[in-house]
Design a protein around this motif. Structure first.
Motif, mmCIF file in Angstrom:
data_model
loop_
_atom_site.group_PDB
_atom_site.id
_atom_site.type_symbol
_atom_site.label_atom_id
_atom_site.label_comp_id
_atom_site.label_asym_id
_atom_site.label_seq_id
_atom_site.Cartn_x
_atom_site.Cartn_y
_atom_site.Cartn_z
ATOM 1 N N GLY A 61 61.147 22.239 -27.074
ATOM 2 C CA GLY A 61 59.808 21.886 -27.526
ATOM 3 C C GLY A 61 59.635 20.386 -27.490
ATOM 4 O O GLY A 61 60.451 19.639 -28.039
ATOM 5 N N ILE A 62 58.557 19.930 -26.828
ATOM 6 C CA ILE A 62 58.328 18.476 -26.682
ATOM 7 C C ILE A 62 56.986 18.115 -27.298
ATOM 8 O O ILE A 62 55.934 18.669 -26.928
ATOM 9 N N GLY A 63 57.023 17.210 -28.265
ATOM 10 C CA GLY A 63 55.802 16.661 -28.846
ATOM 11 C C GLY A 63 55.597 15.233 -28.366
ATOM 12 O O GLY A 63 56.561 14.469 -28.252
ATOM 13 N N LEU A 64 54.352 14.880 -28.065
ATOM 14 C CA LEU A 64 54.045 13.545 -27.542
ATOM 15 C C LEU A 64 53.371 12.706 -28.614
ATOM 16 O O LEU A 64 52.551 13.208 -29.402
ATOM 17 N N GLU A 65 53.687 11.443 -28.638
ATOM 18 C CA GLU A 65 53.123 10.518 -29.622
ATOM 19 C C GLU A 65 51.648 10.286 -29.335
ATOM 20 O O GLU A 65 51.268 9.911 -28.226
ATOM 21 N N ARG A 66 50.807 10.536 -30.368
ATOM 22 C CA ARG A 66 49.365 10.286 -30.316
ATOM 23 C C ARG A 66 48.678 10.992 -29.139
ATOM 24 O O ARG A 66 47.749 10.457 -28.539
ATOM 25 N N PHE A 67 49.142 12.210 -28.806
ATOM 26 C CA PHE A 67 48.498 12.972 -27.737
ATOM 27 C C PHE A 67 48.686 14.466 -28.012
ATOM 28 O O PHE A 67 49.817 14.940 -28.188
ATOM 29 N N ASN A 68 47.549 15.198 -28.037
ATOM 30 C CA ASN A 68 47.598 16.627 -28.360
ATOM 31 C C ASN A 68 47.014 17.526 -27.266
ATOM 32 O O ASN A 68 47.075 18.745 -27.380
ATOM 33 N N ASP A 69 46.455 16.921 -26.231
ATOM 34 C CA ASP A 69 45.793 17.720 -25.198
ATOM 35 C C ASP A 69 46.823 18.245 -24.185
ATOM 36 O O ASP A 69 46.786 17.897 -23.001
ATOM 37 N N ILE A 70 47.750 19.071 -24.654
ATOM 38 C CA ILE A 70 48.779 19.651 -23.780
ATOM 39 C C ILE A 70 48.326 21.058 -23.400
ATOM 40 O O ILE A 70 47.878 21.845 -24.247
ATOM 41 N N LYS A 71 48.441 21.400 -22.101
ATOM 42 C CA LYS A 71 48.011 22.718 -21.629
ATOM 43 C C LYS A 71 49.120 23.382 -20.827
ATOM 44 O O LYS A 71 49.976 22.692 -20.237
ATOM 45 N N VAL A 72 49.060 24.697 -20.800
ATOM 46 C CA VAL A 72 50.033 25.465 -20.011
ATOM 47 C C VAL A 72 49.866 25.100 -18.536
ATOM 48 O O VAL A 72 48.743 25.004 -18.023
ATOM 49 N N ALA A 119 49.897 19.426 -31.336
ATOM 50 C CA ALA A 119 50.324 20.294 -30.234
ATOM 51 C C ALA A 119 51.755 19.958 -29.803
ATOM 52 O O ALA A 119 52.119 18.797 -29.678
ATOM 53 N N VAL A 120 52.530 21.033 -29.562
ATOM 54 C CA VAL A 120 53.890 20.878 -29.039
ATOM 55 C C VAL A 120 54.003 21.769 -27.810
ATOM 56 O O VAL A 120 53.601 22.941 -27.834
ATOM 57 N N GLY A 121 54.524 21.199 -26.724
ATOM 58 C CA GLY A 121 54.667 21.962 -25.495
ATOM 59 C C GLY A 121 55.973 22.710 -25.452
ATOM 60 O O GLY A 121 57.046 22.117 -25.627
ATOM 61 N N GLY A 122 55.879 24.041 -25.273
ATOM 62 C CA GLY A 122 57.089 24.825 -25.069
ATOM 63 C C GLY A 122 57.467 24.709 -23.602
ATOM 64 O O GLY A 122 56.776 25.233 -22.734
ATOM 65 N N CYS A 123 58.536 23.965 -23.313
ATOM 66 C CA CYS A 123 58.830 23.559 -21.936
ATOM 67 C C CYS A 123 60.130 24.158 -21.419
ATOM 68 O O CYS A 123 61.048 24.490 -22.186
ATOM 69 N N TYR A 124 60.182 24.230 -20.103
ATOM 70 C CA TYR A 124 61.405 24.613 -19.406
ATOM 71 C C TYR A 124 61.811 23.437 -18.522
ATOM 72 O O TYR A 124 61.005 22.961 -17.705
ATOM 73 N N VAL A 125 63.030 22.932 -18.703
ATOM 74 C CA VAL A 125 63.497 21.771 -17.941
ATOM 75 C C VAL A 125 63.856 22.231 -16.532
ATOM 76 O O VAL A 125 64.828 22.969 -16.333
ATOM 77 N N LEU A 141 61.716 16.157 -30.011
ATOM 78 C CA LEU A 141 62.399 16.990 -29.030
ATOM 79 C C LEU A 141 63.255 18.010 -29.794
ATOM 80 O O LEU A 141 64.134 17.631 -30.564
ATOM 81 N N LYS A 142 62.952 19.330 -29.621
ATOM 82 C CA LYS A 142 63.643 20.358 -30.406
ATOM 83 C C LYS A 142 64.170 21.464 -29.494
ATOM 84 O O LYS A 142 63.573 21.786 -28.455
ATOM 85 N N ARG A 143 65.310 22.012 -29.925
ATOM 86 C CA ARG A 143 65.852 23.260 -29.342
ATOM 87 C C ARG A 143 65.824 24.271 -30.478
ATOM 88 O O ARG A 143 66.530 24.105 -31.484
ATOM 89 N N ARG A 190 68.980 15.284 -29.167
ATOM 90 C CA ARG A 190 68.846 14.000 -28.467
ATOM 91 C C ARG A 190 68.503 14.203 -27.004
ATOM 92 O O ARG A 190 67.817 13.388 -26.394
ATOM 93 N N GLU A 191 68.998 15.320 -26.391
ATOM 94 C CA GLU A 191 68.673 15.578 -24.994
ATOM 95 C C GLU A 191 68.781 17.060 -24.691
ATOM 96 O O GLU A 191 69.469 17.807 -25.392
ATOM 97 N N VAL A 192 68.035 17.459 -23.640
ATOM 98 C CA VAL A 192 68.068 18.847 -23.188
ATOM 99 C C VAL A 192 68.282 18.825 -21.681
ATOM 100 O O VAL A 192 67.548 18.140 -20.949
ATOM 101 N N ALA A 193 69.277 19.586 -21.213
ATOM 102 C CA ALA A 193 69.637 19.561 -19.799
ATOM 103 C C ALA A 193 68.814 20.561 -19.003
ATOM 104 O O ALA A 193 68.100 21.413 -19.548
#
Length: 511
Positions: free
Chosen positions: A485-496, A434-440, A468-470, A476-479
């Motif tokens: 898109g943020i992926g977490l190490e060893r964790f997939n239970d991401i929800k909207v 799972a990868v979270g589509g995020c807004y900073v 961490l992807k654009r 390396r960073e997103v302002a």
């Protein structure tokens, strides 16, 4: 045959073998009887007085209880009580206390018109001194001390002399109200104020006489030390033949250094003084031997837990006994949960090769206060890389040790919040999860940072960022104000609706 009339004389702890001999029974038989009473013992085991009396009574013995060696010593040393008619007034003894470098000795200098502070390193009293002053036909004994935790302000000035007469008048008045008295016509008793090794004179101690009169030629006992008074010197360095109650004098004639605080008593016979001193030394040695024993599993477990605590081992040598004692106590108080001070050895006199070898074997630092370093000791220290430090001012030692302890502390980390991102969509990526589509929302997101995943205000997960992807690019960073898109190490239970709190930890200096 008539029954054997057994008799036992018990004056304190008694060895099983000795009690068996007194009772006329075999040691093995007595040990069995003791086991029956719930006491596990061997032939050389010491029984306490109460147990010895019980088991002797079990054998039908006539038991005579006598005062213990210690009790007999105490009776001998204390002597008879003074009758009221034998008491005479004595000078008051005044202790001057306060924080280090707050002018205690300067005040005494002004009172006794001396210049002691000029001879002290840094103008600071390094060990206890005693002096007698006369004021309007009244004698007052002053004890000057190194810095102490307790400090009270008095309206006096060492520089201008303001309030000194009122201070001395108040002391004399208080002494009269207290009706301070002592019997001068008896063998002297006192207390060791200070002790030091003098190159030309050997062991020298300052004694404050409490009652009786101390004379040249008297046989004395102080703790585990004995001797005969060879000379008495006043605080001005003058030789005198005798010293009465409340008078502090330097005493020459000790066979070795006594401890500060030891009682000082006069005995009639030098052989008697030596026997008591030897007996005390033996009791001290036996008590120390009993303290060394094996380690239980519980203690071993505790020791494993304590390995997280770092030790700063010290060997302390000082010019006088009181200084080494004060230093040991002051430095030990600096210990805390993560780093502690362990004083392995204290002594009086110059730093010797034995001190350096002890430090080398135990990974310790040698601290010398007001003493020199012998040439052989210096060579060993240089060869074995042993840190030897010499000082003339006590608080400089304390400051250096404090700095060393701070360096031994585990580093502390302070959390810094970098930014927050809201999960607005969740993507499932093959082989990644799972990868979270995020807004900073605010701040920024760093690829190397940590993330705390919040759901309805509760922390669901905490850990590092895996990706961490654009769009399709790794960044390396997103302002703030951008999507990523943020992926977490060893964790997939991401929800909207989840909130990702991005933070880092910064190392700060521990204290």
């Amino acid at each position: 045959m008539p029954p054997v009339q057994r008799r036992a004389i018990i004056s304190g702890p008694i060895m099983v073998k000795e009690l068996a001999d007194q009772l006329g029974v075999k040691s093995n038989e007595l040990i069995k009887r003791l086991i029956g009473l719930g006491v596990m013992a061997t032939v050389n085991h010491d029984l306490d007085r109460e147990t010895a009396v019980i088991v002797a009574t079990e054998y039908g013995a006539e038991v005579e209880e006598r005062a213990s060696v210690e009790e007999r010593e105490e009776i001998l040393i204390q002597g008879a009580e003074d009758s009221p008619e034998s008491l005479q007034s004595r000078p008051p003894v005044v202790t001057v206390m306060g924080h280090v470098d707050h002018g205690k000795t300067s005040l005494l200098d002004r009172i006794r018109s001396s210049r002691v502070t000029q001879s002290e390193a840094g103008g600071i009293t390094q060990h206890i001194g005693a002096s007698v002053i006369s004021w309007h036909d009244h004698e007052i004994v002053f004890l000057d001390t190194p810095g102490h935790d307790a400090f009270t302000a008095v309206p006096v000035s060492a520089r201008t002399g303001e309030g000194l007469d009122q201070l001395l008048e108040a002391i004399v008045l208080q002494a009269q109200l207290l009706e301070l008295q002592a019997n001068p016509d008896r063998p002297a008793q006192g207390v060791i104020i200070e002790a030091k090794l003098d190159k030309g004179r050997g062991p020298v101690a300052t004694v404050l006489v409490k009652r009786g009169t101390l004379k040249v030629g008297d046989v004395f006992l102080a703790g585990t030390v004995f001797g005969r008074v060879r000379a008495l010197l006043t605080d001005q360095g003058e030789r005198i033949a005798e010293a009465g109650p409340s008078i502090p004098v330097e005493v020459l004639g000790f066979n070795q250094l006594p401890d500060a605080g030891d009682d000082f008593v006069i005995l009639t016979d030098e052989r008697q003084a030596k026997d008591i001193a030897d007996a005390r030394a033996e009791r001290t040695r036996r008590a120390a031997d009993e303290g060394t024993r094996g380690v239980s599993l519980d203690e071993f477990y505790q020791r494993l837990k304590d390995e997280e605590v770092r030790d700063l081992n010290l060997v302390i040598k000082a010019d006088v006994h009181g200084s080494s004692e004060a230093l040991s106590q002051s430095l030990s108080k600096l210990s805390h949960s993560e780093a502690r001070v362990r004083v392995l050895h204290t002594g009086v006199g110059s730093i010797t090769e034995t001190d350096v070898m002890l430090a080398q074997a135990s990974g310790a630092i040698v601290i010398g206060f007001g003493v020199g370093l012998e040439s052989k000791a210096r060579q060993i220290a240089e060869r074995e890389h042993v840190d030897v430090r010499t000082y003339r001012v006590i608080y400089e030692i304390i400051e250096d040790v404090e700095r060393a302890l701070k360096g031994m502390l585990s580093p502390k980390f302070q959390e810094i919040i970098l930014g927050r991102a809201e999960v607005r969509e969740v993507f499932r990526v093959p082989r990644i999860g799972a990868v979270g589509g995020c807004y900073v929302v605010d701040g920024k997101v760093l690829r190397t940072a940590q993330v705390r995943l919040l759901r309805d205000g509760a922390v669901i997960h905490e850990g590092p960022i895996a990706s961490l992807k654009r769009f399709k690019d790794d960044v390396r960073e997103v302002a703030s104000g951008f999507e990523c898109g943020i992926g977490l190490e060893r964790f997939n239970d991401i929800k909207v609706g989840d909130v990702m709190e991005v933070f880092t930890e910064e190392e700060v200096k521990a204290s």
